[in-house]
Design a protein around this motif. Structure first.
Motif, mmCIF file in Angstrom:
data_model
loop_
_atom_site.group_PDB
_atom_site.id
_atom_site.type_symbol
_atom_site.label_atom_id
_atom_site.label_comp_id
_atom_site.label_asym_id
_atom_site.label_seq_id
_atom_site.Cartn_x
_atom_site.Cartn_y
_atom_site.Cartn_z
ATOM 1 N N ASN A 164 37.786 42.357 43.897
ATOM 2 C CA ASN A 164 36.814 43.211 42.871
ATOM 3 C C ASN A 164 36.056 44.769 43.886
ATOM 4 O O ASN A 164 35.199 44.968 43.320
ATOM 5 C CB ASN A 164 35.810 42.256 42.515
ATOM 6 C CG ASN A 164 36.183 41.254 41.196
ATOM 7 O OD1 ASN A 164 37.629 41.389 40.824
ATOM 8 N ND2 ASN A 164 35.909 39.946 41.705
ATOM 9 N N GLY A 165 36.553 44.715 44.823
ATOM 10 C CA GLY A 165 35.597 45.399 45.847
ATOM 11 C C GLY A 165 33.907 45.142 45.889
ATOM 12 O O GLY A 165 33.527 45.944 46.301
ATOM 13 N N ALA A 177 21.660 45.820 48.692
ATOM 14 C CA ALA A 177 22.277 45.889 47.711
ATOM 15 C C ALA A 177 23.426 45.126 47.219
ATOM 16 O O ALA A 177 23.714 44.687 48.226
ATOM 17 C CB ALA A 177 22.678 47.552 47.431
ATOM 18 N N SER A 178 23.041 45.644 45.732
ATOM 19 C CA SER A 178 24.877 44.076 45.985
ATOM 20 C C SER A 178 25.270 45.006 44.607
ATOM 21 O O SER A 178 24.420 45.231 44.299
ATOM 22 C CB SER A 178 25.154 43.222 45.472
ATOM 23 O OG SER A 178 26.002 42.747 45.419
ATOM 24 N N ALA A 179 27.475 45.319 44.850
ATOM 25 C CA ALA A 179 27.419 45.995 43.416
ATOM 26 C C ALA A 179 29.021 45.536 44.127
ATOM 27 O O ALA A 179 29.425 44.979 45.033
ATOM 28 C CB ALA A 179 27.354 47.290 43.819
ATOM 29 N N SER A 180 29.622 46.033 42.919
ATOM 30 C CA SER A 180 31.423 45.838 42.729
ATOM 31 C C SER A 180 32.144 47.046 42.482
ATOM 32 O O SER A 180 31.557 47.964 42.418
ATOM 33 C CB SER A 180 32.177 44.727 41.997
ATOM 34 O OG SER A 180 31.851 44.687 40.751
ATOM 35 N N GLN A 191 42.642 46.940 48.750
ATOM 36 C CA GLN A 191 43.425 46.738 50.176
ATOM 37 C C GLN A 191 43.053 45.512 50.595
ATOM 38 O O GLN A 191 41.367 46.577 50.707
ATOM 39 C CB GLN A 191 44.291 47.434 50.176
ATOM 40 C CG GLN A 191 44.941 47.941 49.295
ATOM 41 C CD GLN A 191 46.237 47.407 49.124
ATOM 42 O OE1 GLN A 191 47.076 46.479 50.203
ATOM 43 N NE2 GLN A 191 46.501 47.376 47.933
ATOM 44 N N ALA A 192 42.982 45.049 51.374
ATOM 45 C CA ALA A 192 42.467 44.839 53.180
ATOM 46 C C ALA A 192 42.054 44.825 53.689
ATOM 47 O O ALA A 192 42.861 47.088 54.172
ATOM 48 C CB ALA A 192 43.089 43.520 53.321
ATOM 49 N N ILE A 193 41.348 45.611 54.697
ATOM 50 C CA ILE A 193 40.707 46.852 55.693
ATOM 51 C C ILE A 193 42.017 46.489 56.933
ATOM 52 O O ILE A 193 42.042 45.459 57.140
ATOM 53 C CB ILE A 193 39.166 46.488 56.441
ATOM 54 C CG1 ILE A 193 38.847 47.593 55.717
ATOM 55 C CG2 ILE A 193 39.000 47.637 57.929
ATOM 56 C CD1 ILE A 193 36.602 46.196 55.916
ATOM 57 N N TYR A 194 42.260 47.877 57.086
ATOM 58 C CA TYR A 194 43.609 47.585 57.623
ATOM 59 C C TYR A 194 43.895 46.445 59.382
ATOM 60 O O TYR A 194 42.335 47.095 59.666
ATOM 61 C CB TYR A 194 44.744 48.931 58.728
ATOM 62 C CG TYR A 194 44.891 49.386 56.602
ATOM 63 C CD1 TYR A 194 45.450 48.874 55.261
ATOM 64 C CD2 TYR A 194 44.423 50.549 56.403
ATOM 65 C CE1 TYR A 194 46.074 49.431 54.976
ATOM 66 C CE2 TYR A 194 44.769 51.192 54.763
ATOM 67 C CZ TYR A 194 45.715 50.065 54.676
ATOM 68 O OH TYR A 194 46.410 50.298 52.988
#
Length: 854
Positions: A164-165, A177-180, A191-194
């Motif tokens: 959900n990012g 702060a918080s969000a999606s 995607q995952a962080i490379y």
């Protein structure tokens, strides 16, 4: 003093910090303080629990990176291989340069395919707040305020996860702060962080590892950067904020050896002050008579509060003291160690390892060589005060840790010497000040935490023992206090009243005493020096002597698993909460408790009714014969109801159900002894015994209700009454048995026979409803007798108006006796004799005979 030193000062003098005054007392109390020239804020004790000063947290020496000005040259590269990060948390301590309001890059992570792969940026807004924005895969969160640009150190954490990012920003332990949806593109999953990227502190990378710009560079100080390949929870972030490292899933830990520092970036080693888990403490505002909060590290006035009885006991000990122990200790120490009398009102001083070791060494020597082993009250208080001071020692970085083990040895030895049997009277003489020797257990529990630095990969266990007292530190803190150390002090006069409520009794026993039957152990599980609760299973050897007195008696002994809740100076309170017996053997008892604390096995002694073997055999024989006769009579009656063709009515229906339930219960009872060797069969028979006896009593209740409806009042039609009777007679027992099995399945059956367990509350699933039914039926019988006697009196006056007084009295007596004799067995009131069985064996015979004839 600060709150912790103030609290420790009072505790070491057997007092407590001032508690919050009652509303009605605040004004007068404020005036009292002002009359003693006390102004401003005064520390208050915390009612909700003790504030533990964080150990090993305050002074934290770390390398700090100093980015003095914004330039395009200053950078620090992290020398670490980064895996793919489906989730990430980055935390650091930061000091923002308040001279600039331009956007600054705290860190940036770039991969060959994407330069803005993972980045944190910030700037100071017009209102003086530092605003952060998180960038993942080039997607930018909004700039949100996180802390004030006040030039002070602040702690921050940023988290992101692929699902959900979802992202969050924490500052100083609080989520700001918080969000999606960060980096989500259309319907595609984030995607995952490379992996295999370049991590730069202080600059934005416009190419892989380079092309920096001055206007986006960072200016300020940064330290303690850690990166995890998971999202940390709020509790873990609080631990990181307090300078603890969460090792699990750690990708990069702060270290100078893992950094490539550009030459113009200044690297300094600084003593960093980490915040504790509790930073604000409650204060009383003198003058305004109100309450507020102040930083716990602030130095404020404080007041030590004594209970009156404790204060006068302290004064008495002071007046009667010869001060011989303190004098000898200080003389032997040759002034190198000054052990103060507990009455000293000097300023609270922090004791270091060296001073603590010397003091305990000398004290142990003096106690060992004393001509009179019995301590005076003032001597015992002085020793306890020193033990309190040593248990509060803070091990500083750089101190010689080899002193810890001898410190523990002397601590245990002194503890064992003051717990000797010869000092029982001395402990009693200060009972209002120190509520028993369990206070020493709590002090040892605090002391054993100091042994943690001794544990290394090569040394995973530390054990210290002196005769009956010992300490052990593995992954848990374990302590044991031998049977001789605490048993007599904890089993003194007056304790039996406390324990008697926990007694297990079947009604045929007379409570005699409760005593500590084993050693006392204490167990605490630590994770990162913080206590966590877990279940524990332990077995303790029995070490008891039962006082037999001058005459022979039959003794019943129950070993119960107990724990004791201890507060320093408060003694403790025994409880079985959360603990149960697993197995009990003649020489030991195994217990299971659902949390860690102080444990012991207590022995409860009962005097049994003195029944001989012949009497027991007679009772068993009478029971079998009585049940057999009753069963045969019930079967014959049931057959007659069916064969003779008794007209169908409410009464015959109720009788038949009562006969069936009672016959089934007595048949099972006669053969229940044969089933006790088979656990499954015994459990099944117990459940059916419970069901049919409950059904029998429920139909006895129905008999009473039917009698009431016929004789006293009619308020329901016959059809509705029968439905109600069936629900009461069979439905209620099924519900009671079902609920009991569901809630107490493992404690349902007694150990030695096939019946409900009388050692637990399960027996009340039978006794409770039976007592209620007997009470209702007693009331019904009373009302029926009243109506019968009244009717007989009226009938006598109508039929024989001129009869003598003697004849009228005789008619009324028979009118009273007849319903009682007929209705007592039908309503089940003969079972009341069962309550009296424990008084005498005669009542046992009466009970068996009456219920055989029911």
């Amino acid at each position: 003093l600060d709150w912790w030193h103030a609290d420790r000062y009072c505790e070491q003098r057997f007092a407590q910090l001032l508690f919050e005054p009652q509303d009605s007392e605040q004004a007068s109390f404020s005036k009292l303080l002002q009359s003693h020239h006390i102004r401003g804020s005064v520390w208050l004790n915390e009612r909700d629990g003790v504030l533990h000063k964080p150990k090993w947290r305050r002074d934290h020496i770390v390398p700090v990176l100093v980015f003095r000005d914004k330039t395009d040259t200053k950078y620090v590269k992290v020398l670490s291989d980064f895996p793919a990060l489906p989730a990430v948390t980055a935390c650091a301590h930061l000091q923002w340069d308040t001279r600039t309001q331009e956007i600054a890059t705290i860190f940036s992570y770039a991969v060959p395919t994407f330069f803005n792969e993972f980045q944190l940026r910030g700037f100071v807004d017009e209102e003086g707040f530092v605003r952060f924005a998180l960038i993942v895969h080039g997607h930018h969160s909004p700039y949100l305020p996180v802390f004030r640009a006040d030039g002070q150190w602040h702690h921050f954490c940023v988290t992101w996860q692929q699902e959900n990012g979802t992202w969050s920003i924490y500052a100083d332990g609080k989520r700001r702060a918080s969000a999606s949806g960060l980096c989500a593109v259309g319907l595609s999953a984030p995607q995952a962080i490379y992996s295999q990227g370049t991590f730069i502190i202080g600059q934005d990378q416009d190419s892989l590892g380079g092309t920096f710009t001055e206007k986006e560079s960072f200016s300020g100080n940064i330290t303690d950067l850690h990166i995890w390949q998971k999202v940390l929870g709020a509790e873990q972030i609080e631990k990181v904020r307090s300078c603890w490292v969460v090792e699990q899933d750690l990708v990069f830990g702060w270290s100078s050896n893992a950094l490539e520092v550009e030459s113009t970036v200044q690297e300094v080693t600084a003593q960093f002050l980490c915040p504790g888990p509790v930073e604000e403490c409650r204060v009383f505002e003198v003058g305004s008579s109100g309450f507020s909060y102040a930083s716990c590290l602030q130095s404020l006035p404080f007041i030590c509060r004594y209970r009156k009885d404790a204060y006068w006991q302290l004064k008495k000990a002071q007046l009667e003291s010869s001060h011989s122990l303190i004098s000898r200790v200080n003389m032997l120490a040759e002034r190198t160690v000054n052990v103060q009398d507990w009455t000293s009102m000097s300023d609270a001083q922090d004791m270091n390892l060296s001073v603590a070791l010397g003091a305990l060494d000398v004290l142990a020597t003096v106690l060992r060589k004393r001509e009179t082993p019995v301590l005076e009250s003032s001597d015992l208080l002085a020793v306890l005060q020193l033990l309190k001071q040593v248990s509060d020692v803070e091990v500083q970085e750089g101190e010689e840790l080899e002193m810890l083990e001898p410190l523990g040895q002397y601590y245990v030895e002194v503890t064992e010497l003051i717990l000797g049997e010869q000092n029982i009277e001395t402990w009693s003489s200060i009972s209002q000040v120190i509520k028993g020797p369990m206070a020493v257990v709590e002090l040892c529990n605090r002391m054993v935490s100091h042994l943690a630095p001794l544990l290394t990969a090569g040394r995973t266990k530390v054990t210290i023992q002196h005769r009956n007292v010992g300490l052990r530190r593995v992954m848990v803190k374990n302590m044991w206090f031998g049977y001789g150390s605490l048993q007599r002090c904890l089993s003194g006069a007056g304790s039996s009243a406390v324990f008697q409520d926990e007694a297990a009794s079947d009604g045929g026993q007379k409570y005699l005493s409760t005593t500590v039957g084993t050693a006392v152990i204490s167990s605490t599980l630590l994770s990162d020096y913080q206590e966590i609760s877990t279940s524990v299973r332990y077995r303790l050897q029995h070490r008891v002597q039962v006082p037999w007195g001058g005459a022979w008696m039959v003794i019943s002994m129950f070993f119960l698993c107990f724990l004791v809740h201890v507060s320093p100076d408060a003694g403790g309170m025994w409880s079985t909460a959360g603990c149960s017996v697993v197995t009990s053997l003649p020489d030991s008892t195994a217990c299971f408790c659902n949390h860690t604390t102080n444990f012991a096995v207590l022995l409860q002694v009962y005097e049994m009714q003195q029944r001989t073997t012949k009497e027991e055999l007679t009772l068993q024989t009478l029971t079998f014969i009585g049940c057999g006769v009753s069963f045969c009579a019930l079967i014959v009656t049931f057959i007659l109801f069916l064969a003779v063709g008794v007209p169908k009515s409410e009464r015959t229906t109720v009788h038949k159900n009562l006969i069936f339930a009672l016959a089934a219960a007595e048949a099972l009872l006669m053969f229940s002894e044969l089933a006790k060797t088979n656990q499954v069969v015994c459990f099944t028979i117990t459940a059916f015994l419970h069901l049919f006896f409950m059904a029998a009593f429920s139909w006895m209740l129905v008999e009473g209700l039917l009698l009431w409806s016929k004789v006293v009042a009619v308020n329901m039609s016959e059809d509705r009454r029968m439905k109600f009777y069936y629900v009461t007679g069979w439905g209620l027992p099924v519900v009671i048995v079902g609920v009991t099995l569901a809630t107490s399945f493992n404690k349902y059956v007694a150990d030695n026979h096939c019946w409900l367990n009388v050692q637990t509350n399960v027996i009340w699933a039978f006794v409770g409803p039976v007592l209620f039914i007997l009470a209702v039926n007693t009331f019904v019988l009373f009302r029926v007798v009243m109506v019968t006697v009244s009717s007989a009196r009226r009938r006598s006056k109508m039929l024989t108006p001129n009869s003598s007084l003697e004849n009228q009295i005789g008619i009324q007596i028979w009118a009273t006796a007849k319903p009682i004799l007929v209705l007592l067995p039908v309503l089940g009131l003969t079972w009341v004799c069962g309550v009296l069985v424990h008084l005498s064996i005669i009542w046992a015979y009466v009970f068996i005979v009456l219920n055989s004839l029911q």
